[in-house]
Scaffold this active site. Structure first.
Site, PDB file in Angstrom:
ATOM      1  N   ASP A 185      13.921  16.346   4.725  1.00 59.23           N
ATOM      2  CA  ASP A 185      12.607  16.255   4.077  1.00 59.23           C
ATOM      3  C   ASP A 185      11.685  17.348   4.617  1.00 59.23           C
ATOM      4  O   ASP A 185      10.551  17.085   5.006  1.00 59.23           O
ATOM      5  CB  ASP A 185      11.994  14.872   4.315  1.00 59.23           C
ATOM      6  N   ALA A 238      -1.999   8.336   8.510  1.00 58.60           N
ATOM      7  CA  ALA A 238      -1.077   8.801   7.459  1.00 58.60           C
ATOM      8  C   ALA A 238      -0.366   7.594   6.867  1.00 58.60           C
ATOM      9  O   ALA A 238      -0.231   6.552   7.510  1.00 58.60           O
ATOM     10  CB  ALA A 238      -0.065   9.795   8.016  1.00 58.60           C
ATOM     11  N   GLY A 285       3.158   6.779   4.249  1.00 53.99           N
ATOM     12  CA  GLY A 285       4.292   7.274   3.491  1.00 53.99           C
ATOM     13  C   GLY A 285       4.949   6.160   2.714  1.00 53.99           C
ATOM     14  O   GLY A 285       4.444   5.037   2.633  1.00 53.99           O
ATOM     15  N   GLY A 286       6.113   6.482   2.141  1.00 56.89           N
ATOM     16  CA  GLY A 286       6.803   5.496   1.322  1.00 56.89           C
ATOM     17  C   GLY A 286       7.371   4.344   2.112  1.00 56.89           C
ATOM     18  O   GLY A 286       7.472   3.224   1.613  1.00 56.89           O
ATOM     19  N   MET A 287       7.784   4.589   3.364  1.00 56.83           N
ATOM     20  CA  MET A 287       8.403   3.552   4.176  1.00 56.83           C
ATOM     21  C   MET A 287       7.475   2.995   5.233  1.00 56.83           C
ATOM     22  O   MET A 287       7.634   1.850   5.655  1.00 56.83           O
ATOM     23  CB  MET A 287       9.661   4.108   4.875  1.00 56.83           C
ATOM     24  N   ALA A 288       6.513   3.791   5.691  1.00 58.81           N
ATOM     25  CA  ALA A 288       5.739   3.379   6.854  1.00 58.81           C
ATOM     26  C   ALA A 288       4.368   4.035   6.843  1.00 58.81           C
ATOM     27  O   ALA A 288       4.104   4.969   6.084  1.00 58.81           O
ATOM     28  CB  ALA A 288       6.486   3.745   8.135  1.00 58.81           C
TER      29      ALA A 288
END
Length: 688
Positions: free
Chosen positions: A151, A35, A37-40
């Site tokens: 979220d 996966a 995401g925006g941060m990690a």
């Protein structure tokens, strides 16, 4: 975190990502990315220390250098690690190596709720509520701990292959405090736009009701297969969250009962004061709706009214489900409320004003009226006024009845016993039912029984800790008040972990809502290596949830570094080895011309490492072997005497005696016949 074996591409698994294959922090062997995401990014990894598969979430390169992002990432570990719940993805570890900040967490092989929506939505209300129940249970646990997810969305709901449902990515969760709030103008707006509560869009401030709103949107999506608000850009979608209500699911999927529409409307109310206070309250409402569905109830006006308060439609005069009070408004045929213009579902119709038929207009002048016009106006004026007064009075009475008279105030029952609360509610004409997010086995009146309620540090066991509706809130006459009894302080006993493996001990500890601390190795002569010896605090100790418990693990017998005792006193060697728990075998003794009697000739093993109970073998010297000097040597010929002695292994030295005459006979010898001497000794013959 989730591992979707079917969705992962061969290229990804082959290691196109340079992080794949890395040994992080000397413990986690990073596998394929699962996966991003925006941060990690999240990777499947192997914890080589505990030999288990985990999910490792690694902050994107460079973000670890931003102190604000790094601090938020670290808070994620601490916040999520505080949650121990069967429907929350467990966080195992958090660390940093060379600027790489990471989390190690539970790996959930399976798929996400998004996949279920794609395949099954729109789905039946019963199926939708069954999927939402574990999600709300997880959020309720977070809200009790003072955490907000912020979220909530289908992508963060993981469904394991065995059917378990877990909420993931509490990375945006925050402890509820003023110093962690962000505003839309001066801070960071966190969350996915399709599920953002209006207050998050407006000022970035959120409490547990922001998660309730997002959960309501997810429920709408399960019921209809689509999101309630769409737009060409995230800004347009966010605008609709603020200015438009979530429509009733039945408008998209006909056949959905009105009370299910009311449940969605309550959860997604734009005014957060109209929503359930937290996920635990919404979970209770879901249970009520689920029971009605299970009973086959298609229409339940009382349940609908309970879930969706009332509002008067300005054009049609109908009551629509929005709030507990009746508001007036005039916005182009829609309904006004404290939060804007809201469409609504009809519950009851108010009487409309009677239509007036205009007087016919004559085509030509007619005969004069029978009565003077002035007198005609005096008659029609009072009648019209009476009709208007009657209409206003009818509307007022209807509004009073439907909006106020049939409601009563919920009495305060907090801190009362169950019996006292039931009597007080009964006196007010209300029903009582027990509820609450927790359960505990308690001894009541000498009997052990399961009791539902909620844990409380301040309210005594068995007394009312909460009620729904709140004290003073409006409720229909004869309605039901859910009373939540106190289960007392939340405490758990440390489980017995002696004899378990390290993994089994960790699972036993976390299964009791306690945190695993660390493993401490200790030597043990009797317990095999890798077996748990005990815990600190000890088994049976009563602790608060989240308290760390350490375990002691056997490292097996303590090793002994072997010392070489060859050529030294065997008794001292034996004592040294036995003091260290070793067994000494000195059953073998040998003659040795070079090693003194009682000393060690040889040792097995002579070096290396042993453990208590192992055996050391010593060969001990008996000294040189002694033989008797033979007789019959004196007066014999020197040559014959030499031959006889050498045949017995002696060495022979011939010398002339003081009385030497040259006769060649033995006059004297040293040592003498009959003496015991070491084999191979030298015997001196003195000839005459």
């Amino acid at each position: 975190m989730q591992s979707d074996r079917h969705a992962r591409s061969g290229t990804e698994a082959a290691g196109g990502d340079p992080t794949t294959g890395r040994l992080l922090d000397g413990r986690y062997r990073i596998g394929p990315r699962i996966a991003r995401g925006g941060m990690a990014s999240v990777y499947e990894a192997t914890d080589i220390r505990l030999d288990r598969t985990v999910a490792v979430k690694i902050m994107h390169p460079g973000m670890g250098d931003d102190e604000e992002f790094a601090a938020r990432f670290v808070r994620e570990a601490r916040a999520a690690a505080r949650l121990s719940h069967p429907h929350v993805v467990a966080v195992y570890d958090q660390g940093e190596e060379d600027g790489t900040v990471y989390l190690a967490m539970e790996l959930i092989p399976g798929h996400t709720l998004r996949d279920v929506i794609r395949k099954e939505a729109p789905m039946t209300p019963s199926r939708a509520l069954a999927l939402m129940e574990p999600v709300l249970s997880a959020l309720a646990a977070a809200h009790r701990a003072g955490l907000i997810h912020r979220d909530v969305k289908p992508e963060n709901v993981l469904i394991a292959d065995d059917g378990r449902v877990k909420v993931a990515d509490f990375g945006l969760a925050k402890a509820v405090s003023a110093d962690t709030q962000h505003t839309a103008t001066g801070g960071v707006l966190i969350g996915t736009v399709s599920y953002l509560a209006p207050e998050l869009v407006v000022d970035g401030r959120a409490d547990a009701r922001a998660d309730v709103y997002a959960a309501g949107v997810v429920l709408y999506e399960l019921l209809t297969g689509s999101k309630p608000h769409a737009g060409d850009s995230p800004i347009q979608v966010a605008y609709k969250h603020v200015h438009e209500d979530v429509p009733p699911p039945s408008a998209v999927a006909p056949g959905i009962p009105a009370y299910v529409d009311a449940l969605v409307a309550r959860a997604t109310a734009r005014d957060r004061s109209l929503r359930p206070a937290d996920a635990a309250v919404l979970l209770h409402q879901v249970h009520r709706v689920g029971q009605a569905l299970a009973d086959g109830v298609q229409d339940d006006p009382e349940l609908t009214a309970d879930l969706a308060p009332m509002l008067l439609h300005p054009d049609t005069g109908e009551l629509v489900a929005v709030d507990d009070e009746v508001y007036d408004g005039s916005h182009d045929g829609e309904v006004t409320s404290p939060i804007g213009i809201l469409p609504g579902r009809t519950v009851e119709r108010m009487p409309a004003a009677p239509a007036r038929t205009p007087a016919p207009v004559p085509s030509r002048p007619g005969p004069p009226p029978a009565r003077p016009p002035a007198r005609r106006r005096r008659w029609r004026g009072p009648v019209t006024l009476l009709l208007l007064l009657a209409l206003v009075l009818g509307v007022a009475v209807g509004a009073w009845w439907f909006g106020w008279a049939r409601y009563t105030s919920t009495p305060a029952v907090l801190d009362l016993t169950r019996t006292a609360a039931e009597k007080k509610l009964d006196a007010a004409g209300l029903q009582m039912e027990l509820g609450g997010p927790d359960h505990k086995r308690l001894r009541i009146d000498g009997k052990v029984q399961d009791m539902v309620g909620q844990f409380s540090e301040t309210v005594p066991v068995g007394r009312v800790a909460d009620s729904d509706p709140d004290p003073g809130a409006r409720i229909l006459d004869g309605g039901t008040v859910t009373v939540v009894l106190s289960l007392g302080p939340e405490r758990y006993k440390v489980p017995s972990v002696k004899g378990l493996t390290e993994d089994q001990a960790q699972d036993a500890i976390t299964g009791k809502h306690l945190d695993f601390g660390e493993s401490i190795g200790r030597w043990s002569d009797s317990i095999p290596a890798g077996t748990v010896l005990g815990s600190d605090p000890r088994a049976g100790t009563v602790l608060r949830p989240g308290t760390a418990v350490n375990i002691f693990i056997s490292k097996g017998p303590k090793p002994v570094e072997v010392r070489d005792w060859t050529g030294r006193d065997a008794d001292k060697a034996q004592a040294w080895f036995e003091d260290r728990g070793l067994v000494v075998d000195r059953g073998t003794e040998e003659y040795d011309d070079n090693v003194a009697e009682g000393h060690v000739i040889s040792q097995t093993p002579a070096s290396g490492t042993l453990h208590r109970g192992d055996t050391v073998k010593l060969v001990v010297s008996k000294g040189p072997e002694l033989v008797e000097v033979p007789g019959g040597i004196i007066a014999s010929g020197v040559d014959a005497a030499r031959a006889k002695l050498e045949a017995l292994g002696f060495r022979v030295d011939v010398q002339n005696s003081d009385h030497y005459l040259g006769l060649g006979y033995v006059y004297e010898m040293d040592p003498h016949s009959g003496d015991m001497v070491p084999r191979g000794s030298t015997i001196t013959l003195f000839q005459i």
